[in-house]
Design a protein around this motif. Structure first.
Motif, PDB file in Angstrom:
ATOM      1  N   GLY A 113      -1.879 -89.831  79.157  1.00 20.88           N
ATOM      2  CA  GLY A 113      -2.968 -90.321  78.316  1.00 20.88           C
ATOM      3  C   GLY A 113      -3.654 -91.541  78.885  1.00 20.88           C
ATOM      4  O   GLY A 113      -3.124 -92.260  79.721  1.00 20.88           O
ATOM      5  N   SER A 114      -4.866 -91.783  78.408  1.00 23.85           N
ATOM      6  CA  SER A 114      -5.631 -92.945  78.853  1.00 23.85           C
ATOM      7  C   SER A 114      -5.351 -94.154  77.986  1.00 23.85           C
ATOM      8  O   SER A 114      -5.812 -95.248  78.275  1.00 23.85           O
ATOM      9  CB  SER A 114      -7.123 -92.616  78.803  1.00 23.85           C
ATOM     10  OG  SER A 114      -7.509 -92.358  77.466  1.00 23.85           O
ATOM     11  N   GLY A 115      -4.624 -93.969  76.894  1.00 24.87           N
ATOM     12  CA  GLY A 115      -4.325 -95.064  76.000  1.00 24.87           C
ATOM     13  C   GLY A 115      -5.394 -95.292  74.940  1.00 24.87           C
ATOM     14  O   GLY A 115      -5.266 -96.169  74.107  1.00 24.87           O
ATOM     15  N   LEU A 116      -6.474 -94.533  74.998  1.00 24.35           N
ATOM     16  CA  LEU A 116      -7.559 -94.720  74.038  1.00 24.35           C
ATOM     17  C   LEU A 116      -7.330 -93.960  72.747  1.00 24.35           C
ATOM     18  O   LEU A 116      -7.797 -94.378  71.698  1.00 24.35           O
ATOM     19  CB  LEU A 116      -8.889 -94.259  74.639  1.00 24.35           C
ATOM     20  CG  LEU A 116      -9.404 -95.068  75.807  1.00 24.35           C
ATOM     21  CD1 LEU A 116     -10.653 -94.422  76.379  1.00 24.35           C
ATOM     22  CD2 LEU A 116      -9.698 -96.488  75.373  1.00 24.35           C
ATOM     23  N   GLY A 117      -6.674 -92.832  72.820  1.00 20.80           N
ATOM     24  CA  GLY A 117      -6.475 -92.013  71.641  1.00 20.80           C
ATOM     25  C   GLY A 117      -7.775 -91.412  71.146  1.00 20.80           C
ATOM     26  O   GLY A 117      -8.843 -91.609  71.718  1.00 20.80           O
ATOM     27  N   LEU A 118      -7.665 -90.671  70.073  1.00 18.56           N
ATOM     28  CA  LEU A 118      -8.837 -89.989  69.525  1.00 18.56           C
ATOM     29  C   LEU A 118      -9.884 -90.967  69.010  1.00 18.56           C
ATOM     30  O   LEU A 118     -11.089 -90.716  69.153  1.00 18.56           O
ATOM     31  CB  LEU A 118      -8.413 -89.018  68.424  1.00 18.56           C
ATOM     32  CG  LEU A 118      -7.631 -87.797  68.899  1.00 18.56           C
ATOM     33  CD1 LEU A 118      -7.163 -86.972  67.710  1.00 18.56           C
ATOM     34  CD2 LEU A 118      -8.477 -86.953  69.842  1.00 18.56           C
ATOM     35  N   ARG A 119      -9.461 -92.060  68.427  1.00 26.96           N
ATOM     36  CA  ARG A 119     -10.432 -93.033  67.901  1.00 26.96           C
ATOM     37  C   ARG A 119     -11.279 -93.614  69.032  1.00 26.96           C
ATOM     38  O   ARG A 119     -12.508 -93.695  68.935  1.00 26.96           O
ATOM     39  CB  ARG A 119      -9.721 -94.147  67.151  1.00 26.96           C
ATOM     40  CG  ARG A 119     -10.705 -95.167  66.569  1.00 26.96           C
ATOM     41  CD  ARG A 119     -10.042 -96.168  65.669  1.00 26.96           C
ATOM     42  NE  ARG A 119      -9.626 -95.469  64.454  1.00 26.96           N
ATOM     43  CZ  ARG A 119      -8.496 -95.699  63.811  1.00 26.96           C
ATOM     44  NH1 ARG A 119      -7.650 -96.600  64.258  1.00 26.96           N
ATOM     45  NH2 ARG A 119      -8.187 -95.032  62.720  1.00 26.96           N
ATOM     46  N   GLY A 120     -10.648 -94.017  70.117  1.00 26.84           N
ATOM     47  CA  GLY A 120     -11.384 -94.551  71.261  1.00 26.84           C
ATOM     48  C   GLY A 120     -12.283 -93.511  71.893  1.00 26.84           C
ATOM     49  O   GLY A 120     -13.411 -93.806  72.297  1.00 26.84           O
ATOM     50  N   LEU A 121     -11.779 -92.280  71.969  1.00 29.47           N
ATOM     51  CA  LEU A 121     -12.586 -91.198  72.539  1.00 29.47           C
ATOM     52  C   LEU A 121     -13.786 -90.898  71.649  1.00 29.47           C
ATOM     53  O   LEU A 121     -14.888 -90.645  72.143  1.00 29.47           O
ATOM     54  CB  LEU A 121     -11.726 -89.945  72.728  1.00 29.47           C
ATOM     55  CG  LEU A 121     -12.397 -88.791  73.450  1.00 29.47           C
ATOM     56  CD1 LEU A 121     -12.849 -89.193  74.843  1.00 29.47           C
ATOM     57  CD2 LEU A 121     -11.430 -87.618  73.529  1.00 29.47           C
ATOM     58  N   GLN A 122     -13.585 -90.959  70.347  1.00 31.88           N
ATOM     59  CA  GLN A 122     -14.692 -90.738  69.421  1.00 31.88           C
ATOM     60  C   GLN A 122     -15.786 -91.787  69.637  1.00 31.88           C
ATOM     61  O   GLN A 122     -16.982 -91.467  69.601  1.00 31.88           O
ATOM     62  CB  GLN A 122     -14.188 -90.763  67.983  1.00 31.88           C
ATOM     63  CG  GLN A 122     -15.218 -90.314  66.975  1.00 31.88           C
ATOM     64  CD  GLN A 122     -14.589 -90.074  65.615  1.00 31.88           C
ATOM     65  OE1 GLN A 122     -13.612 -90.716  65.243  1.00 31.88           O
ATOM     66  NE2 GLN A 122     -15.152 -89.142  64.873  1.00 31.88           N
ATOM     67  N   GLU A 123     -15.396 -93.010  69.890  1.00 32.53           N
ATOM     68  CA  GLU A 123     -16.368 -94.062  70.168  1.00 32.53           C
ATOM     69  C   GLU A 123     -17.134 -93.774  71.462  1.00 32.53           C
ATOM     70  O   GLU A 123     -18.357 -93.934  71.514  1.00 32.53           O
ATOM     71  CB  GLU A 123     -15.678 -95.417  70.258  1.00 32.53           C
ATOM     72  CG  GLU A 123     -15.187 -95.941  68.929  1.00 32.53           C
ATOM     73  CD  GLU A 123     -14.437 -97.259  69.063  1.00 32.53           C
ATOM     74  OE1 GLU A 123     -14.598 -97.950  70.099  1.00 32.53           O
ATOM     75  OE2 GLU A 123     -13.693 -97.588  68.130  1.00 32.53           O
ATOM     76  N   LEU A 124     -16.414 -93.349  72.506  1.00 26.37           N
ATOM     77  CA  LEU A 124     -17.067 -93.043  73.778  1.00 26.37           C
ATOM     78  C   LEU A 124     -18.071 -91.907  73.641  1.00 26.37           C
ATOM     79  O   LEU A 124     -19.184 -91.984  74.149  1.00 26.37           O
ATOM     80  CB  LEU A 124     -16.025 -92.672  74.840  1.00 26.37           C
ATOM     81  CG  LEU A 124     -15.192 -93.800  75.411  1.00 26.37           C
ATOM     82  CD1 LEU A 124     -14.116 -93.243  76.334  1.00 26.37           C
ATOM     83  CD2 LEU A 124     -16.076 -94.781  76.154  1.00 26.37           C
ATOM     84  N   VAL A 125     -17.666 -90.854  72.957  1.00 27.38           N
ATOM     85  CA  VAL A 125     -18.559 -89.712  72.760  1.00 27.38           C
ATOM     86  C   VAL A 125     -19.744 -90.135  71.891  1.00 27.38           C
ATOM     87  O   VAL A 125     -20.889 -89.756  72.152  1.00 27.38           O
ATOM     88  CB  VAL A 125     -17.804 -88.512  72.154  1.00 27.38           C
ATOM     89  CG1 VAL A 125     -18.762 -87.389  71.785  1.00 27.38           C
ATOM     90  CG2 VAL A 125     -16.743 -88.002  73.135  1.00 27.38           C
ATOM     91  N   GLY A 126     -19.492 -90.954  70.882  1.00 29.22           N
ATOM     92  CA  GLY A 126     -20.563 -91.457  70.027  1.00 29.22           C
ATOM     93  C   GLY A 126     -21.564 -92.303  70.803  1.00 29.22           C
ATOM     94  O   GLY A 126     -22.773 -92.228  70.564  1.00 29.22           O
ATOM     95  N   GLU A 127     -21.072 -93.103  71.755  1.00 30.72           N
ATOM     96  CA  GLU A 127     -21.965 -93.902  72.588  1.00 30.72           C
ATOM     97  C   GLU A 127     -22.881 -93.024  73.436  1.00 30.72           C
ATOM     98  O   GLU A 127     -23.957 -93.451  73.832  1.00 30.72           O
ATOM     99  CB  GLU A 127     -21.153 -94.835  73.490  1.00 30.72           C
ATOM    100  CG  GLU A 127     -20.487 -95.960  72.741  1.00 30.72           C
ATOM    101  CD  GLU A 127     -19.521 -96.757  73.587  1.00 30.72           C
ATOM    102  OE1 GLU A 127     -19.408 -96.495  74.812  1.00 30.72           O
ATOM    103  OE2 GLU A 127     -18.857 -97.649  73.028  1.00 30.72           O
ATOM    104  N   ALA A 128     -22.456 -91.792  73.700  1.00 30.70           N
ATOM    105  CA  ALA A 128     -23.270 -90.831  74.445  1.00 30.70           C
ATOM    106  C   ALA A 128     -24.127 -90.001  73.490  1.00 30.70           C
ATOM    107  O   ALA A 128     -24.648 -88.952  73.878  1.00 30.70           O
ATOM    108  CB  ALA A 128     -22.372 -89.925  75.283  1.00 30.70           C
ATOM    109  N   CYS A 129     -24.252 -90.459  72.245  1.00 33.09           N
ATOM    110  CA  CYS A 129     -25.034 -89.759  71.204  1.00 33.09           C
ATOM    111  C   CYS A 129     -24.457 -88.394  70.883  1.00 33.09           C
ATOM    112  O   CYS A 129     -25.180 -87.456  70.528  1.00 33.09           O
ATOM    113  CB  CYS A 129     -26.506 -89.634  71.601  1.00 33.09           C
ATOM    114  SG  CYS A 129     -27.296 -91.227  71.834  1.00 33.09           S
TER     115      CYS A 129
END
Length: 159
Positions: A113-129
């Motif tokens: 894992g990257s240590g971000l988890g689903l919450r962090g990944l959700q933020e990254l995807v959200g930043e990409a609209c």
């Protein structure tokens, strides 16, 4: 890893080469998941060349989906589907129920894992609209990311 590149819309040979590059970015993560005991099948159906920004985000989604399958559904079958078209990029990682495998490489499960988890990944995807949806799917689990394509700006967009 199987790769399908749709060249019917005028994609150049460079697009096919870059798709292979995307497969190469995914390969170490898929190999680690397989060593950890999950059965992974992956397909790419690209209608356009992913930008380096899109490729990076796809790798992050892939890592999270595979890490979660290894941790929460060891020995499961995992299907990864990546597609692009109509200005959207989509990745779906679906795993079945856990089926522990004798001799499973437990050390791999703690380092994937990257240590971000689903919450962090959700933020990254959200930043990409985009949008990230995760939840139960049949007897397993599904992680689905969708976001607008970002234009590749150089010949080495995916490296």
């Amino acid at each position: 890893i199987s790769t399908t590149v749709d060249t019917s819309e005028g994609d150049s040979p460079t697009a096919a080469e870059k798709s292979v590059g995307l497969s190469e970015l995914f390969a170490p993560h898929v190999a680690a998941a397989r060593r950890a005991g999950v059965q992974v099948s992956t397909s790419l159906d690209l209608r356009s060349v992913p930008s380096s920004q899109d490729a990076h985000l796809l790798v992050r989604v892939l890592r999270e989906g595979l890490a979660n399958a290894v941790r929460h559904a060891p020995g499961s079958e995992v299907v990864v589907r990546i597609s692009s078209g109509a200005g959207q990029v989509q990745m779906v990682v679906t795993n079945g129920p856990a089926r522990p495998v004798p001799g499973q490489d437990v050390a791999v499960t703690t380092t994937m894992g990257s240590g971000l988890g689903l919450r962090g990944l959700q933020e990254l995807v959200g930043e990409a609209c985009g949008e990230l949806v995760a939840g139960p799917s049949g007897a397993g689990y599904e992680l689905r990311a969708s976001f607008p394509e970002h234009c590749a700006t150089t010949e080495t967009a995916v490296s």
